[in-house]
Motif scaffolding. Structure first.
Motif, mmCIF file in Angstrom:
data_model
loop_
_atom_site.group_PDB
_atom_site.id
_atom_site.type_symbol
_atom_site.label_atom_id
_atom_site.label_comp_id
_atom_site.label_asym_id
_atom_site.label_seq_id
_atom_site.Cartn_x
_atom_site.Cartn_y
_atom_site.Cartn_z
ATOM 1 N N SER A 25 -0.027 14.888 -4.791
ATOM 2 C CA SER A 25 0.301 15.504 -5.245
ATOM 3 C C SER A 25 0.304 15.453 -6.610
ATOM 4 O O SER A 25 1.005 16.966 -7.476
ATOM 5 C CB SER A 25 1.861 14.718 -4.987
ATOM 6 N N LEU A 28 -1.848 18.053 -7.862
ATOM 7 C CA LEU A 28 -1.048 19.759 -7.367
ATOM 8 C C LEU A 28 0.148 19.424 -8.439
ATOM 9 O O LEU A 28 -0.037 20.627 -9.547
ATOM 10 C CB LEU A 28 -0.231 19.388 -6.217
ATOM 11 N N GLU A 32 -0.954 22.719 -11.958
ATOM 12 C CA GLU A 32 0.057 22.918 -12.368
ATOM 13 C C GLU A 32 0.573 23.111 -13.895
ATOM 14 O O GLU A 32 0.501 23.846 -14.280
ATOM 15 C CB GLU A 32 1.216 23.024 -10.829
ATOM 16 N N PHE A 70 -7.653 18.596 -0.482
ATOM 17 C CA PHE A 70 -6.372 18.957 -1.624
ATOM 18 C C PHE A 70 -5.700 20.548 -0.577
ATOM 19 O O PHE A 70 -5.483 20.760 -0.416
ATOM 20 C CB PHE A 70 -6.833 19.312 -2.961
ATOM 21 N N TRP A 71 -7.273 21.397 -0.480
ATOM 22 C CA TRP A 71 -7.086 22.743 0.038
ATOM 23 C C TRP A 71 -6.646 22.868 1.295
ATOM 24 O O TRP A 71 -5.244 23.459 1.215
ATOM 25 C CB TRP A 71 -8.286 23.540 -0.395
ATOM 26 N N LEU A 74 -2.335 21.662 0.710
ATOM 27 C CA LEU A 74 -1.687 21.997 0.007
ATOM 28 C C LEU A 74 -1.576 23.268 1.293
ATOM 29 O O LEU A 74 -0.273 23.811 1.050
ATOM 30 C CB LEU A 74 -2.993 23.069 -1.159
ATOM 31 N N HIS A 104 2.702 28.689 -5.978
ATOM 32 C CA HIS A 104 1.134 27.596 -6.569
ATOM 33 C C HIS A 104 -0.223 28.632 -8.042
ATOM 34 O O HIS A 104 -0.321 27.702 -7.466
ATOM 35 C CB HIS A 104 0.837 26.761 -5.896
ATOM 36 N N ALA A 107 -2.315 26.034 -9.049
ATOM 37 C CA ALA A 107 -3.002 25.345 -8.554
ATOM 38 C C ALA A 107 -4.302 26.456 -7.697
ATOM 39 O O ALA A 107 -5.549 25.981 -7.763
ATOM 40 C CB ALA A 107 -2.625 24.726 -7.790
#
Length: 110
Positions: A25, A28, A32, A70-71, A74, A104, A107
């Protein structure tokens, strides 16, 4: 003969998941808000997540592994299908996913 058995703590497992979630988080959030992806350091991620830098490395061996985790995280968080299962997923998936990506955008661009 050793009679040791593996110890499993549900509390520790939950804390592990919560910390991992906080790290992802934080990444992310930084993606952003950062001017460029290069502005995102492991120290910045740790600070944003409220953990020590070394804690990140307990969860992810290096930044590349963090990004690899991460991907999918997300995609699952925003509801984008990573792996199409039906022909409709292939043809309709992008039409459903792209609006989700827009929420998003920073990101996704990072």
């Amino acid at each position: 003969m050793s009679l040791t058995r593996a110890y499993h703590s549900p509390i520790r497992a939950a804390q592990f998941r919560e910390t991992r979630e906080a790290i992802l988080s934080a990444l992310l959030s930084l993606m952003e808000s950062a001017a460029t992806p290069d502005d995102i350091s492991m120290d910045a991620i740790a600070s944003e997540a409220g953990v020590q830098r070394r804690t990140i490395f307990r969860h992810f061996e290096n930044k590349e592994e963090l990004l690899r985790a991460f991907w999918p995280w997300l995609n699952s968080r925003i509801g984008a299908s990573v792996k199409p299962m039906t022909p409709e997923d292939i043809s309709g998936g992008p039409q459903r996913a792209f609006p989700l990506f827009e929420t998003h955008e920073a990101a996704i661009r990072a």
